[in-house]
Design an enzyme around this catalytic site. Sequence first.
Site, mmCIF file in Angstrom:
data_model
loop_
_atom_site.group_PDB
_atom_site.id
_atom_site.type_symbol
_atom_site.label_atom_id
_atom_site.label_comp_id
_atom_site.label_asym_id
_atom_site.label_seq_id
_atom_site.Cartn_x
_atom_site.Cartn_y
_atom_site.Cartn_z
ATOM 1 C CE LYS A 193 46.867 42.887 29.280
ATOM 2 N NZ LYS A 193 46.470 41.745 29.568
ATOM 3 C CD GLU B 275 54.501 40.865 22.864
ATOM 4 O OE1 GLU B 275 53.900 39.850 22.972
ATOM 5 O OE2 GLU B 275 55.030 41.371 23.849
ATOM 6 C CG PHE C 36 41.308 33.661 27.105
ATOM 7 C CD1 PHE C 36 42.256 34.633 26.570
ATOM 8 C CD2 PHE C 36 41.564 32.348 27.723
ATOM 9 C CE1 PHE C 36 43.535 34.417 26.651
ATOM 10 C CE2 PHE C 36 43.097 32.365 27.655
ATOM 11 C CZ PHE C 36 43.950 33.245 27.319
ATOM 12 N NE ARG D 247 55.678 37.162 32.200
ATOM 13 C CZ ARG D 247 54.285 37.007 31.654
ATOM 14 N NH1 ARG D 247 53.864 37.673 30.611
ATOM 15 N NH2 ARG D 247 53.696 35.868 32.265
ATOM 16 C CG ASN E 5 45.579 40.851 33.247
ATOM 17 O OD1 ASN E 5 45.631 41.398 32.319
ATOM 18 N ND2 ASN E 5 46.225 39.521 33.283
ATOM 19 C CE1 TYR F 129 47.556 39.609 24.592
ATOM 20 C CE2 TYR F 129 46.300 41.644 24.075
ATOM 21 C CZ TYR F 129 47.233 40.803 24.770
ATOM 22 O OH TYR F 129 47.481 41.588 25.929
ATOM 23 N NE ARG G 117 48.985 40.896 34.805
ATOM 24 C CZ ARG G 117 49.504 39.957 33.863
ATOM 25 N NH1 ARG G 117 50.076 38.831 34.332
ATOM 26 N NH2 ARG G 117 49.243 40.071 32.666
ATOM 27 C CG HIS H 95 51.144 42.470 27.177
ATOM 28 N ND1 HIS H 95 50.944 41.154 26.959
ATOM 29 C CD2 HIS H 95 52.376 42.700 26.499
ATOM 30 C CE1 HIS H 95 51.729 40.549 26.196
ATOM 31 N NE2 HIS H 95 52.692 41.604 25.741
ATOM 32 C CB THR I 238 47.721 35.545 34.240
ATOM 33 O OG1 THR I 238 49.014 34.898 33.612
ATOM 34 C CG2 THR I 238 46.784 35.740 33.126
#
Length: 140
Positions: free
Chosen positions: A11, A128, A59, A87, A114, A51, A104, A117, A93
Amino acid sequence: MAIERTFSMIKPDATKRNLTGAITAKLEEAGLSVVASKRVWMSLRQAEAFYAVHKERPFFGELTEFMASGPTVVQVLEGENAVAKNREVMGATNPADAAEGTIRKEFALSIGENSVHGSDAAETAAEEMAFWFAGNEIVG
Ligand code: GDP
């Protein structure tokens, strides 16, 4: 165990801090191979489309503006149980809840900024990957 593919993004908070290599190294150390990768600066419209599942969340505006605020590296990762493995390496998160050694925990700034993704299931991974890559851009 099954060899799978999953979708990952580095990100804007992380690309801005020059962490593309450090984050990719953590993914590779976990046994995931990068089989597609490109740097994009997504538009707000692309962020909203990507998203869309979160559009009712409070948010949503903050998330999409952040994702359109700078470059993102979109990637396809391949490996054994790639969805779950990614993950696990990402961590929770909220970095405050993330386990030691996760991306993270080490790099994220906040629950919003964070750093990474990762798809949460094989079906979303397929959607995706198709959102960002043509089939011939994924080379395993
Ligand atoms: P993930 O699968 O761990 O990325 O988490 P979610 O699917 O629940 O949320 C998607 C993304 O929305 C997260 O990675 C964050 O960037 C963002 N997000 C989630 N919760 C919040 C929040 O409370 N505030 C803000 N600003 N962003 C959030």
